[in-house]
Scaffold this active site. Structure first.
Site, mmCIF file in Angstrom:
data_model
loop_
_atom_site.group_PDB
_atom_site.id
_atom_site.type_symbol
_atom_site.label_atom_id
_atom_site.label_comp_id
_atom_site.label_asym_id
_atom_site.label_seq_id
_atom_site.Cartn_x
_atom_site.Cartn_y
_atom_site.Cartn_z
ATOM 1 N N HIS A 48 0.835 -1.207 0.000
ATOM 2 C CA HIS A 48 0.000 0.000 0.000
ATOM 3 C C HIS A 48 0.871 1.259 0.000
ATOM 4 O O HIS A 48 0.911 1.968 -0.988
ATOM 5 C CB HIS A 48 -1.003 0.022 1.151
ATOM 6 C CG HIS A 48 -1.901 -1.160 1.201
ATOM 7 N ND1 HIS A 48 -2.676 -1.538 0.128
ATOM 8 C CD2 HIS A 48 -2.148 -2.079 2.186
ATOM 9 C CE1 HIS A 48 -3.367 -2.622 0.450
ATOM 10 N NE2 HIS A 48 -3.060 -2.970 1.679
ATOM 11 N N ASP A 86 -5.077 -8.375 -3.174
ATOM 12 C CA ASP A 86 -5.346 -8.136 -1.759
ATOM 13 C C ASP A 86 -6.616 -8.833 -1.262
ATOM 14 O O ASP A 86 -6.637 -10.039 -1.064
ATOM 15 C CB ASP A 86 -5.393 -6.632 -1.509
ATOM 16 C CG ASP A 86 -5.317 -6.264 -0.031
ATOM 17 O OD1 ASP A 86 -5.386 -7.164 0.814
ATOM 18 O OD2 ASP A 86 -5.199 -5.064 0.278
#
Length: 450
Positions: free
Chosen positions: A267, A318
């Site tokens: 991220h 993810d």
């Protein structure tokens, strides 16, 4: 030796025609010969090196569609996390295996050939350690063997609820280990990785879930393979890290840990310009997951600044709100356009945006997995994807325009075949075990939703 003859192929020397690719019995590319013919070879239209998916929580694919109803207050990452804690309470090892296999089928059909599983669901329903501490890791490995996807397994150390070693909550009990127990679990996981292209690394859930001393102990005991960590995903996380240490998460990590090419910072959404440049200089990979980051309202990664600093990056799916390789690349670019209010942000002047996105994700993903792939080159794993020129959106396209059309307009419907370490797992757009694996998944979901 298996032989593929591609009408067009993207090689390290660029686009070439009539490329004969030999795949050895070991799953590696044995030869690459352009401008040739071989009547015994299997013919494909467009051949590309396949992407690696650098960030996955496989069990969360079963949550897709279950968190799209607004609550009484503002919904955000933290309310989503509570829903996730509730979901994992019921997952058995058998469920995890069935869900992971279904996910792998979908990812392979979209053009991924390998995956990094960031795995923190370790323990039994009551939080007790399984007889085999790596039982759940073994289920992920079994799913990968069934689906044929390449796997880099990343057992995750998760010990605390927040910065400064705060006690964990009830919803986290299935995730928890101390460093000694975690290192035992990791070694037990190694026994489940039986294929030549299986890989093993290590992950820290986040700076809020481990202490500095715990990170040091695990890094000393796990010196091989990639190292991954969630970082700076949410503004609240950044603020809490500042309260704890006086530094933001990326600043703290780069200042206190020897972050290098082994590392993948997942991220890294909220960084200052200085942190962005430091991360680029470190050689680590930024692990970007645009569909999940959009679904959770995380924010927009500083892609333009990071690209200009020469940063390395790759993409993952993810939480698997979508399972689409080039869909992640498309949304990455589109999010940059929305943030910058201009077009073609992630490319150099005069360059195809699709080509730059694909090349960057290809090399960054392979680095993050520690996987010898990322190109059609002798000695690398035969991680390959073939596109179908009969798809209308690819009609008449050549060179980099093929990637522009696939990424921004065509999507998974353009994929005809996929090989993972030479395993031919997708044929004519369908995974070779799609129906069997789907039956197992439906059985698991029927029980979980009852």
């Amino acid at each position: 030796m298996r032989k593929l003859l591609a009408e067009i192929a993207l090689t390290p020397d660029g686009w070439q025609r009539d490329v004969l690719v030999g795949i050895g019995a070991d799953g590696r590319i044995a030869s690459v010969v352009p401008e040739t013919q071989d009547h015994d070879a299997e013919c494909v239209d467009i051949l590309l090196p396949a992407l690696c998916n650098l960030h996955s929580h496989a069990f969360q694919r079963a949550m897709a569609g279950l968190t799209q109803r607004r609550g009484t207050g503002d919904d955000d990452f933290w309310s989503w996390r509570e829903a996730m804690y509730g979901f994992v309470r019921a997952l058995t090892p058998e469920d995890v295996e069935a869900i992971a296999a279904q996910l792998h089928v979908e990812l392979l059909e979209s053009g991924f050939a390998a995956i990094a599983e960031f795995h923190y669901l370790h323990h039994d329903l009551d939080g007790a350690v399984h007889t085999d501490p790596a039982e759940m890791s073994g289920r992920v490995a079994a799913a990968a063997a069934t689906s044929g996807i390449g796997l880099t397994h990343l057992p995750v150390l998760y010990a605390h609820s927040d910065f400064g070693g705060k006690p964990p909550g009830e919803g986290q009990k299935r995730f928890l280990n101390d460093p000694d127990g975690f290192l035992r679990l990791r070694e037990c996981a190694r026994a489940h990785l039986t294929r030549d292209d299986d890989g093993l690394g290590v992950a820290f859930h986040s700076l809020r879930a481990v202490t500095p001393d715990q990170m040091t102990a695990v890094l000393a005991g796990a010196s091989d393979g990639p190292v991954h960590i969630h970082i700076a995903e949410q503004v609240r996380e950044v603020e809490a890290c500042l309260d704890w240490s006086g530094q933001s998460p990326v600043d703290w990590l780069l200042s206190h840990v020897d972050v290098d090419e082994r590392w993948c910072l997942v991220h890294a959404t909220h960084m200052t310009a200085e942190e962005t440049a430091r991360l680029a200089r470190s050689g680590a990979v930024a692990g970007l997951c645009p569909t999940t980051e959009a679904d959770l309202g995380d924010g927009i990664f500083p892609g333009h600044t990071y690209r200009e600093a020469g940063g390395r990056w790759g993409v993952g799916t993810d939480s698997h709100i979508r399972a689409d390789a080039v869909g992640e690349l498309c949304l990455l670019e589109w999010s940059q356009r929305l943030g910058e209010r201009r077009r073609n942000v992630m490319a150099e002047p005069g360059q195809s945006t699709g080509r730059h996105l694909y090349d960057s994700a290809l090399s960054g993903g392979a680095q993050a997995l520690g996987r010898a792939s990322g190109g059609i080159k002798t000695g690398l794993w035969a991680d390959l994807v073939a596109l179908d020129t009969q798809h209308p959106l690819l009609s008449g396209q050549s060179g980099d325009a093929i990637l522009d059309a696939w990424i921004f307009s065509g999507g998974r419907a353009c994929v005809s075949d996929v090989w993972s370490a030479g395993r031919h797992v997708v044929r004519d757009g369908r995974h070779i075990r799609r129906d069997e694996i789907a039956r197992g998944y439906r059985g698991a979901m029927t029980r979980l939703m009852a």
